[in-house]
Each structure stands twice: as structure tokens, then as C-alpha cells.
Design an enzyme around this catalytic site. Sequence first.
Site, PDB file in Angstrom:
ATOM      1  N   HIS A 162      -2.457 -10.376 -11.476  1.00 26.32           N
ATOM      2  CA  HIS A 162      -3.292  -9.788 -10.485  1.00 26.32           C
ATOM      3  C   HIS A 162      -3.228 -10.155  -9.035  1.00 26.32           C
ATOM      4  CE1 HIS A 162      -5.132  -9.121 -14.418  1.00 26.32           C
ATOM      5  NE2 HIS A 162      -5.332  -8.022 -14.128  1.00 26.32           N
ATOM      6  N   ASN A 163      -1.903 -10.018  -8.469  1.00 26.47           N
ATOM      7  CA  ASN A 163      -1.592 -10.483  -7.062  1.00 26.47           C
ATOM      8  C   ASN A 163      -1.279  -9.449  -6.164  1.00 26.47           C
ATOM      9  OD1 ASN A 163       0.950  -9.859  -7.961  1.00 26.47           O
ATOM     10  ND2 ASN A 163       1.133 -11.884  -8.669  1.00 26.47           N
TER      11      ASN A 163
ATOM     12  N   ASP B 298      -7.790  -5.474  -6.834  1.00 28.78           N
ATOM     13  CA  ASP B 298      -8.007  -6.661  -7.592  1.00 28.78           C
ATOM     14  C   ASP B 298      -8.072  -7.663  -6.582  1.00 28.78           C
ATOM     15  OD1 ASP B 298      -8.048  -6.315 -10.193  1.00 28.78           O
ATOM     16  OD2 ASP B 298      -6.006  -5.782 -10.758  1.00 28.78           O
TER      17      ASP B 298
END
Length: 202
Positions: free
Chosen positions: A65-66, A106
Site C-alpha cells: 500500500h505505497n 491508501d
Amino acid sequence: ENAGLALELLNSWNLNPLELDKARNHAAAMYFVGPHNHGISFDPVVMAAFLETAEAGYLKAVPYHNWFHAIDVTHGVYRLLRVCVGEAYLNNCERYALLVSAICHDVGHLGLNNTFLIETAHEIALRYNDRSPLENMHCARLFEYVGMPKCNVFASLTKPQFQDVRKICIESILHTDNARHFGMIKEVQMMYEVNSELLDAS
């Protein structure tokens, strides 16, 4: 194309953000959220600052989740809007809201899921009363960013437009909580059952 990105690549499913450097990922993001995709004007300098701030909000140590994931999802939203002719049933503000939401969907993710945060009484779970804590945090971060004049990519909107965009951003990000997945599937199935004759005919 000046950034070393071919339009053919951006308009295909073959784009891999992991293969792009920082500058090309930034250029890709600028293209996906660009006015040519939704008709809403913005200051390119403000959008650049917004993207830089969003990128800094993603934790580099998180393996999935970058920022690369954010670019990947934004590309997916952009492609689906194009392939499904989104302008036929979504207005300009709605399309813009979806693309901006994808950038921040995110942001700040810790690499831990909601269940873990809730079970360990993490501060994020406590802040959001165990209800989609990560997704609520992502929404809040997005509007913290646009609350800064240098990052306010919604500055050109009227107050009613901004209120509509805010609702769409919140709903779209909250619906990325996997806990809502089966509920959404049921809603789609019900919509199909109610409109099956019309949908099958088309």
C-alpha cells in the site's frame, strides 16, 4: 511523451509503476488527473504540490500500500472511465472526484489491516470507533491536503460542487474497505435482477 511516457502505454493495461522512476510516475499521475479526462480546470502548480504531498504521505517501508500502488489504482480508474465511457453517466465533478480519490485512497497506510488495528486498540481504530479506521484516515488525510491552499486541487469548484465532490471522495474511499465487498456485490446483483431485461437487451 515529453516525460518519456508513450500515450500508447498510458492508454493500455501494460503500465507498471514499479518500472517507472519518480519523475515518470509523477507525469503519469498528472496525466490521469488532467482536465482532458474530466473538464475541471486546476492550477498545474497546485496539482503538482498536491501529488508531491500525497506521495510523501505514503510510507515507503510499506511493501504494497505505497505510492506505486496509488499510481496503479489511479491508472485503473482512469482506464475504466475511458473504456466504460464514463462521461456518458458521470458528470465532470464525479469523474474528477474519483481520480483524486484514487491518488489518496491508501495514503498513510501502515501495512496493517483494520482487524489488527481494532484488535490491538490502535489509536487509529480508537479515533474512528472501529469503523473502517484505515479508510476513514485516508479520507481525512485527503481533505487535510486540499485544506492547504498550495494543495487545494478543488479551488476552482463552487461550494455546491465541492460538497458533492467531498461526498464522492469519502464514499469511494470508504468503499475500498474489503469488509464492504460482499455488500456491494449483493447491491450489484439486486440491480441486475431488477433491470435484467433491459441489461440483457443491451
